[in-house]
Write a protein that holds these residues in place. Structure first.
Motif, PDB file in Angstrom:
ATOM      1  N   VAL A 281      -7.653   1.006   2.291  1.00 34.31           N
ATOM      2  CA  VAL A 281      -8.801   0.093   2.368  1.00 34.31           C
ATOM      3  C   VAL A 281      -8.836  -0.782   1.117  1.00 34.31           C
ATOM      4  CG1 VAL A 281     -11.341  -0.026   2.324  1.00 34.31           C
ATOM      5  CG2 VAL A 281     -10.187   1.549   3.904  1.00 34.31           C
ATOM      6  N   LEU A 282      -8.663  -0.159  -0.035  1.00 41.30           N
ATOM      7  CA  LEU A 282      -8.696  -0.889  -1.308  1.00 41.30           C
ATOM      8  C   LEU A 282      -7.607  -1.967  -1.360  1.00 41.30           C
ATOM      9  CD1 LEU A 282     -10.219  -0.802  -4.054  1.00 41.30           C
ATOM     10  CD2 LEU A 282      -8.365   0.640  -4.873  1.00 41.30           C
ATOM     11  N   VAL A 283      -6.378  -1.581  -1.078  1.00 42.49           N
ATOM     12  CA  VAL A 283      -5.272  -2.548  -1.111  1.00 42.49           C
ATOM     13  C   VAL A 283      -5.471  -3.614  -0.035  1.00 42.49           C
ATOM     14  CG1 VAL A 283      -2.766  -2.856  -0.777  1.00 42.49           C
ATOM     15  CG2 VAL A 283      -3.628  -0.922  -2.121  1.00 42.49           C
TER      16      VAL A 283
ATOM     17  N   ALA B 102      -8.566   5.678   1.729  1.00 44.35           N
ATOM     18  CA  ALA B 102      -9.317   4.915   0.724  1.00 44.35           C
ATOM     19  C   ALA B 102      -8.403   3.937  -0.018  1.00 44.35           C
ATOM     20  CB  ALA B 102      -9.998   5.867  -0.266  1.00 44.35           C
ATOM     21  N   LEU B 103      -7.204   4.377  -0.353  1.00 45.70           N
ATOM     22  CA  LEU B 103      -6.250   3.500  -1.022  1.00 45.70           C
ATOM     23  C   LEU B 103      -5.868   2.331  -0.117  1.00 45.70           C
ATOM     24  CD1 LEU B 103      -4.377   2.830  -3.396  1.00 45.70           C
ATOM     25  CD2 LEU B 103      -2.676   4.346  -2.329  1.00 45.70           C
TER      26      LEU B 103
ATOM     27  N   ALA C 118      -4.043   0.038   5.415  1.00 46.48           N
ATOM     28  CA  ALA C 118      -3.886  -1.319   4.889  1.00 46.48           C
ATOM     29  C   ALA C 118      -3.475  -2.279   6.003  1.00 46.48           C
ATOM     30  CB  ALA C 118      -2.860  -1.333   3.760  1.00 46.48           C
TER      31      ALA C 118
ATOM     32  N   PHE D  16      -8.183  -4.835   1.221  1.00 47.70           N
ATOM     33  CA  PHE D  16      -9.221  -5.810   0.879  1.00 47.70           C
ATOM     34  C   PHE D  16      -8.918  -6.593  -0.402  1.00 47.70           C
ATOM     35  CE2 PHE D  16     -12.197  -3.481   3.763  1.00 47.70           C
ATOM     36  CZ  PHE D  16     -12.517  -4.573   4.563  1.00 47.70           C
ATOM     37  N   LEU D  17      -8.192  -5.974  -1.333  1.00 42.07           N
ATOM     38  CA  LEU D  17      -7.921  -6.655  -2.594  1.00 42.07           C
ATOM     39  C   LEU D  17      -6.757  -7.641  -2.539  1.00 42.07           C
ATOM     40  CD1 LEU D  17      -8.480  -3.840  -5.253  1.00 42.07           C
ATOM     41  CD2 LEU D  17      -9.997  -5.727  -4.637  1.00 42.07           C
ATOM     42  N   TYR D  18      -5.869  -7.448  -1.572  1.00 42.91           N
ATOM     43  CA  TYR D  18      -4.726  -8.353  -1.480  1.00 42.91           C
ATOM     44  C   TYR D  18      -5.218  -9.764  -1.131  1.00 42.91           C
ATOM     45  CZ  TYR D  18      -0.141 -10.216  -0.356  1.00 42.91           C
ATOM     46  OH  TYR D  18       1.005 -10.964  -0.353  1.00 42.91           O
TER      47      TYR D  18
ATOM     48  N   SER E  61       0.828  -1.203   0.000  1.00 49.21           N
ATOM     49  CA  SER E  61       0.000   0.000   0.000  1.00 49.21           C
ATOM     50  C   SER E  61       0.864   1.256   0.000  1.00 49.21           C
ATOM     51  CB  SER E  61      -0.929  -0.008   1.215  1.00 49.21           C
ATOM     52  OG  SER E  61      -1.874   1.021   1.105  1.00 49.21           O
TER      53      SER E  61
END
Length: 156
Positions: A146-148, A143-144, A60, A150-152, A20
C-alpha cells in the motif's frame, strides 16, 4: 537494455509492483540480519520471512492499477482477485508446506543418523522450510505494498 527501460518507463503498474517486491526483499534481508546476526543473501530472492514480498508485490499492483485504471475497471478486479488468492495461499497451503518440511527434515535427520552408511544419497536431502508466511508477515507485506503503491509518482 532498451527494452527493459521501455517496459519500466511505460508500464507503471509493473514498475510499482517490481519496486515493491525489491523493497520487501531488501527489508527481509535486513530484518533477517538483525535477528540472526549474519547476512544471508539468499533472503534477497528466497520465499518466506518478514515482510511477505508476494503480498507487497500484489498489493502494490492493485494500488497502482486503481490509480492508473480506476477501481471500476476490469483490470482492477483481476488484480484484486489475484492479490487475494496470492495472500491467502501464502498463509495457507504454502505455510503448511513449510511446517510439514520442518517435520520431515527432523525425521530425515534422525533416520540418516541410523542408516547413513546404507543410504548415502540421503545425506544431502533437505526440504525447504521457508515457503509460506504467518498472517503478520502477510499483513506487513500488504502494508508495504500500500505504501509503495501510493508513494510511487505515477503519471510523470
Amino acid at each position: 537494455m532498451q527494452f527493459i527501460h521501455s517496459v519500466l518507463t511505460f508500464n507503471e503498474i509493473l514498475t510499482v509492483s517490481l519496486l515493491s517486491w525489491f523493497v520487501a526483499q531488501v527489508l527481509k534481508t535486513i530484518i533477517n540480519f538483525v535477528l540472526l546476526g549474519r547476512l544471508q543473501l539468499e533472503r534477497m530472492w528466497g520465499d518466506g520471512g518478514m515482510p511477505s514480498a508476494h503480498s507487497a508485490t500484489v498489493t502494490a499492483m492493485v494500488i497502482a492499477t486503481a490509480r492508473s485504471e480506476g477501481i471500476h475497471s476490469a483490470i482492477f478486479a483481476v488484480a484484486a482477485v489475484v492479490a487475494i488468492i496470492t495472500m491467502h495461499d501464502a498463509m495457507g497451503v504454502r505455510r503448511e508446506t513449510g511446517e510439514q518440511a520442518k517435520v520431515l527434515n527432523k525425521m530425515l535427520e534422525q533416520w540418516i543418523e541410523v542408516t547413513e552408511k546404507n543410504n548415502p544419497f540421503l545425506q544431502n536431502m533437505h526440504l525447504k522450510e521457508m515457503v509460506g508466511h504467518t498472517p503478520l508477515q502477510v499483513m506487513a507485506g500488504f502494508a508495504l505494498g500500500v505504501l509503495v503503491g501510493f508513494l510511487y509518482p505515477m503519471g510523470l
